[in-house]
Design a protein around this motif. Structure first.
Motif, mmCIF file in Angstrom:
data_model
loop_
_atom_site.group_PDB
_atom_site.id
_atom_site.type_symbol
_atom_site.label_atom_id
_atom_site.label_comp_id
_atom_site.label_asym_id
_atom_site.label_seq_id
_atom_site.Cartn_x
_atom_site.Cartn_y
_atom_site.Cartn_z
ATOM 1 N N PHE A 196 -11.016 -23.235 41.918
ATOM 2 C CA PHE A 196 -11.317 -24.371 41.046
ATOM 3 C C PHE A 196 -11.133 -25.646 41.861
ATOM 4 C CE2 PHE A 196 -9.958 -26.811 37.017
ATOM 5 C CZ PHE A 196 -11.262 -27.065 36.668
ATOM 6 N N LYS A 197 -11.089 -26.771 41.185
ATOM 7 C CA LYS A 197 -10.840 -28.054 41.840
ATOM 8 C C LYS A 197 -9.465 -28.567 41.430
ATOM 9 C CE LYS A 197 -12.871 -31.783 40.374
ATOM 10 N NZ LYS A 197 -13.927 -32.746 39.949
ATOM 11 N N SER A 198 -8.917 -29.417 42.243
ATOM 12 C CA SER A 198 -7.589 -29.965 41.955
ATOM 13 C C SER A 198 -7.692 -31.021 40.862
ATOM 14 C CB SER A 198 -7.003 -30.589 43.227
ATOM 15 O OG SER A 198 -5.730 -31.131 42.972
ATOM 16 N N THR A 199 -6.914 -30.829 39.797
ATOM 17 C CA THR A 199 -6.860 -31.803 38.703
ATOM 18 C C THR A 199 -5.418 -31.967 38.263
ATOM 19 O OG1 THR A 199 -7.189 -30.096 37.009
ATOM 20 C CG2 THR A 199 -9.165 -31.203 37.837
ATOM 21 N N PRO A 200 -5.035 -33.149 37.784
ATOM 22 C CA PRO A 200 -3.639 -33.360 37.362
ATOM 23 C C PRO A 200 -3.351 -32.702 36.020
ATOM 24 C CG PRO A 200 -4.928 -35.337 36.950
ATOM 25 C CD PRO A 200 -5.854 -34.371 37.628
ATOM 26 N N GLU A 201 -2.679 -31.548 36.023
ATOM 27 C CA GLU A 201 -2.342 -30.860 34.764
ATOM 28 C C GLU A 201 -0.856 -30.588 34.643
ATOM 29 O OE1 GLU A 201 -4.647 -27.593 33.248
ATOM 30 O OE2 GLU A 201 -6.374 -28.156 34.439
ATOM 31 N N GLY A 202 -0.041 -31.216 35.461
ATOM 32 C CA GLY A 202 1.404 -31.030 35.304
ATOM 33 C C GLY A 202 2.062 -30.473 36.537
ATOM 34 N N ALA A 203 2.001 -29.161 36.711
ATOM 35 C CA ALA A 203 2.677 -28.509 37.839
ATOM 36 C C ALA A 203 1.885 -28.702 39.129
ATOM 37 C CB ALA A 203 2.858 -27.024 37.553
ATOM 38 N N GLN A 204 2.564 -28.502 40.255
ATOM 39 C CA GLN A 204 1.903 -28.561 41.547
ATOM 40 C C GLN A 204 0.997 -27.346 41.701
ATOM 41 O OE1 GLN A 204 4.602 -29.439 44.727
ATOM 42 N NE2 GLN A 204 3.230 -28.687 46.310
ATOM 43 N N GLU A 205 -0.132 -27.543 42.401
ATOM 44 C CA GLU A 205 -1.122 -26.482 42.518
ATOM 45 C C GLU A 205 -0.974 -25.718 43.843
ATOM 46 O OE1 GLU A 205 -4.844 -28.702 40.315
ATOM 47 O OE2 GLU A 205 -4.103 -29.457 42.243
ATOM 48 N N SER A 218 -12.802 -30.971 57.450
ATOM 49 C CA SER A 218 -13.423 -31.644 56.302
ATOM 50 C C SER A 218 -12.402 -31.998 55.220
ATOM 51 C CB SER A 218 -14.517 -30.762 55.701
ATOM 52 O OG SER A 218 -13.932 -29.588 55.143
ATOM 53 N N ASN A 219 -11.210 -31.397 55.311
ATOM 54 C CA ASN A 219 -10.138 -31.635 54.329
ATOM 55 C C ASN A 219 -10.563 -31.244 52.912
ATOM 56 O OD1 ASN A 219 -7.458 -32.421 53.867
ATOM 57 N ND2 ASN A 219 -8.095 -34.404 53.079
ATOM 58 N N LEU A 220 -11.360 -30.195 52.802
ATOM 59 C CA LEU A 220 -11.793 -29.699 51.501
ATOM 60 C C LEU A 220 -10.968 -28.481 51.097
ATOM 61 C CD1 LEU A 220 -15.690 -29.939 51.838
ATOM 62 C CD2 LEU A 220 -14.165 -31.461 50.560
ATOM 63 N N TYR A 221 -10.552 -28.481 49.837
ATOM 64 C CA TYR A 221 -9.727 -27.389 49.333
ATOM 65 C C TYR A 221 -10.171 -27.004 47.930
ATOM 66 C CZ TYR A 221 -6.329 -28.303 53.053
ATOM 67 O OH TYR A 221 -5.727 -28.463 54.264
ATOM 68 N N TYR A 222 -10.059 -25.724 47.637
ATOM 69 C CA TYR A 222 -10.067 -25.264 46.259
ATOM 70 C C TYR A 222 -8.622 -25.342 45.749
ATOM 71 C CZ TYR A 222 -14.531 -22.928 47.337
ATOM 72 O OH TYR A 222 -15.817 -22.630 47.709
ATOM 73 N N ALA A 223 -8.468 -25.375 44.437
ATOM 74 C CA ALA A 223 -7.152 -25.223 43.817
ATOM 75 C C ALA A 223 -7.196 -24.005 42.901
ATOM 76 C CB ALA A 223 -6.785 -26.470 43.019
ATOM 77 N N LEU A 224 -6.150 -23.181 42.969
ATOM 78 C CA LEU A 224 -6.054 -22.071 42.024
ATOM 79 C C LEU A 224 -5.686 -22.636 40.656
ATOM 80 C CD1 LEU A 224 -4.113 -19.472 44.210
ATOM 81 C CD2 LEU A 224 -6.577 -19.715 43.903
ATOM 82 N N PRO A 225 -6.372 -22.217 39.598
ATOM 83 C CA PRO A 225 -6.190 -22.850 38.284
ATOM 84 C C PRO A 225 -4.813 -22.584 37.665
ATOM 85 C CG PRO A 225 -7.609 -20.940 38.089
ATOM 86 C CD PRO A 225 -7.388 -21.156 39.559
ATOM 87 N N GLN A 226 -4.215 -23.649 37.112
ATOM 88 C CA GLN A 226 -2.952 -23.496 36.386
ATOM 89 C C GLN A 226 -3.190 -22.801 35.055
ATOM 90 O OE1 GLN A 226 -0.548 -27.086 36.256
ATOM 91 N NE2 GLN A 226 -1.625 -27.900 38.041
ATOM 92 N N SER A 227 -4.393 -22.950 34.540
ATOM 93 C CA SER A 227 -4.828 -22.255 33.324
ATOM 94 C C SER A 227 -6.341 -22.404 33.266
ATOM 95 C CB SER A 227 -4.177 -22.863 32.074
ATOM 96 O OG SER A 227 -4.821 -24.077 31.740
#
Length: 661
Positions: A196-205, A218-227
């Protein structure tokens, strides 16, 4: 001659290896628990039975040439096996075997198809499918206490009956819920992405780099979803009527007994659905799961209309508590209703706190009458209640006042002089009938209308008292404040839409939450809708200068399900209007329009294009199972959990990645 000897050794080795792969196919073998279903009284001694499994106990000598051992199968069931010395020679714990033989009754037992323990298995043939190739640690000589097995032998824990039952129960309940949701309620299971993409949902991703190059220029990352929160709201705008999935979630946060870096939640969302409809589905899912596993022997209770415990028949039987009510009565938004200890608000006695921090103006106590018999007990009580392990979050400790002599009773209020003024200490003494041997535990907290510190100091102590291993304390509580021996479920509703924002770098000052002046954050997540009755007040705050007190008064359409003081899950009615969602982002959460497009543009676009009203919920599946199975930690119900530091000792993860040139 030498060549012939070598050839014989090679042939012997090949035969031994070949033997490991020559065994009866699984469909012709028998699970131990089903053996008595295949035999009858007139033929059980002549019926050949085949069992696969592991040696559970080192063979022991019964007579001159008669040995006894035990074998354990995939279900964790154990069978006593009798064989001669030649058959069992060299066999050790955890050797993997296939055995054939027949049943025989133990001495003084009569045939019964109900109790396999009345029988022994008379061994006729034994095939070693795989020997233990290295010495098994001595404490693994039996799996009767699998909890004691070290983390690197997790796979051995899973062979025991306890963990076999856990894994099977997890699977069966998943199947039960899937059938209920799909076949009876017409839900559709939809799998959502893990990248997923990094979004501010509370906990660190947890981040996963995009490029193959380790340098990731390129400094590109996916984020594993918090939910799957945003995915499921997108699905509501995509025409999915009722969505669910058993979703993997990832949160890089401080670990506790009910937290893991990765966990499973039963995720639900209903288009054109109200909170009431969602709560009914969730309550019925929980009740069906509970009844399926526990049957009538251990029902789930809630608080009835008369204030007494009652077995829940359906979701409408579950008691609803207001957030403000539970925070002032129990000091927690997930109260353990089994605990009878009450918090006493001292404002009725003219007590006022706020001397250390003016926001925390209420003074409350826990009164434990006739508790302490000696100085030694006083020391032990304080040592436990004030143990630093309970305050690793830097929260403040309460004051513990033990009354060992008359002066301690007469001047009890002086123990709390640093945090509170008490107008009528003598009235309190008389009203509570304070005596030598009594204990008062006291602390300050926020005013009744705006309690955001969660739990409050005494809300924490309510639980801590029952976690002690001190015999005198446990005996006292058992005799005077016995914990109710049933499982109790409740809803908590009417949470505040916003909470004061805690400073990210300096979260506590002198143990008090360090609120950033004038700033707020979503109590749950920013997509939660307020009560319609409070919408005019929200609109007023959007259109005018923010009145913090009014803003914090606004209640949300959020609901948490609590069992035994544990939050099983939470949900809400969502915002589906683009303008309102954008205004909340900008005005209260300080996310400007450009940043909104970057972080949530996908969701806001859906809101612009006919997204229907929707409500949803997420059940912490691991947490719920740990409650059903009466396990102390969610690690027990996960096949391969991480430890309290987030490491997987069995597999050696996380591991280092060598950088390329």
């Amino acid at each position: 001659m030498i060549s012939n000897h070598f050839a014989r050794r090679v042939q012997s080795t090949k035969s031994a290896l070949c033997a490991k792969f020559k065994f009866e196919p699984l469909n012709s073998t028998t699970y131990i628990k089903n053996i008595l279903k295949e035999v009858k009284a007139e033929n059980y001694e002549n019926k050949e039975i085949c069992v696969n499994g592991w040696i559970n106990q080192k063979p022991t000598k019964l007579k001159k040439d008669l040995f006894q051992t035990k074998i354990r199968d995939n279900n964790g069931s154990v069978l006593t096996v009798i064989g001669d010395k030649a058959q069992l020679k060299g066999i050790q714990v955890e050797d993997c075997l296939q055995i054939k033989g027949s049943l025989r009754l133990r001495s003084n037992k009569q045939f019964s198809a109900e109790n396999l323990e009345d029988f022994e298995f008379k061994l006729s043939n034994l095939i070693i499918l795989n020997k233990v190739d290295s010495p098994v640690p001595s404490y693994l000589s039996t799996l009767e206490s699998p909890d004691l097995i070290q983390e690197q032998y997790r796979f051995l824990q899973l062979r025991s009956s306890k963990y076999a039952n856990i894994l099977q129960t997890r699977s069966k309940l998943k199947n039960l819920i899937r059938n209920y949701l799909e076949n009876e309620l017409n839900f559709t299971e939809v799998e959502t992405p893990l990248l997923f993409k990094s979004t501010p949902e509370g906990a660190q991703e947890y981040l996963v780099q995009y490029e193959e190059n380790v340098a990731n220029k390129s400094n590109l990352y996916y984020a594993l979803p918090q939910s799957p929160q945003q995915f499921k709201q997108m699905l509501m705008g995509s025409g999915v009527s009722k969505y669910y999935q058993f979703a993997k979630c990832f949160r890089n946060e401080t670990l506790r007994k009910d937290r893991q870096p990765e966990f499973t939640q039963l995720d639900l969302e209903i288009a054109f659905g109200t909170g009431k409809e969602v709560m009914k589905v969730v309550g019925d899912v929980v009740n069906k799961s509970w009844r399926n596993y526990n049957g009538k022997a251990k029902p789930l209770y809630s608080i009835g209309l008369d204030g007494k415990l009652a077995v829940i028949e359906n979701e409408s039987s579950i008691k609803r508590f207001d957030y403000a009510d539970v925070m002032t009565r129990f000091g927690s938004d997930k109260p353990d209703l089994r605990i009878p200890i009450k918090l006493i608000n001292m404002k009725e006695f003219g007590a006022k706190a706020g001397l250390t921090n003016p926001i925390f103006s209420n003074f409350e106590i826990i009164h434990l009458p006739n508790m302490i018999k000696s100085e030694e007990e006083a020391v032990l009580l304080k040592k436990w209640v004030l143990n630093k392990e309970h305050y690793l979050d830097q929260s403040r400790k309460p004051i513990v006042h033990v009354m060992l002599k008359e002066d301690d009773v007469t001047f009890w209020n002086e123990a709390f002089a640093k945090i509170a003024n008490i107008e009528s200490p003598k009235l309190v003494t008389k009203s509570l009938n304070l005596k030598v041997g009594d204990v008062i535990i006291g602390s300050d907290r926020e005013s009744d209308s705006f309690v955001f510190e969660n739990p409050t100091p005494l809300g924490k102590i309510r639980n801590i008292l029952y976690q002690s291993e001190e015999p005198f304390l446990n005996n006292y509580l058992k005799e005077n404040f016995p914990k109710i021996d049933t499982d109790i479920v409740s809803w908590v509703v009417n949470f505040p839409l916003f909470s004061p924002k805690v400073n990210a770098t300096n979260k506590r000052v002198l143990g008090y939450p360090n609120y950033d002046t004038g700033l707020v954050e979503s109590t749950h997540h920013p997509f939660t809708m307020c009560h319609l009755a409070h919408l005019p007040l929200l609109a007023k705050q959007i259109e005018n200068e923010v009145n913090l007190r009014e803003l914090l008064f606004i209640k949300s359409q959020h609901y948490d399900l609590i069992i035994n003081g544990i939050e099983v899950g939470g949900g809400s009615t969502r915002i589906h209007d683009y303008k309102l969602q954008s205004q909340i982002f900008a005005k209260f959460l300080k996310i400007d329009v450009e940043k909104q497009k970057e972080l949530f543009g996908h969701l806001l676009t859906v809101f612009k294009m006919g997204c229907p009203p929707h409500s949803g919920f997420a059940i912490g599946w691991d947490r719920f199972l740990s409650i059903i199975l009466n396990e102390k930690t969610i690690k027990e119900v996960i096949a391969f959990p991480k430890n309290n530091r987030g490491f997987d000792v069995l597999f050696g993860a996380p591991s280092k990645i060598e950088k390329g040139d």
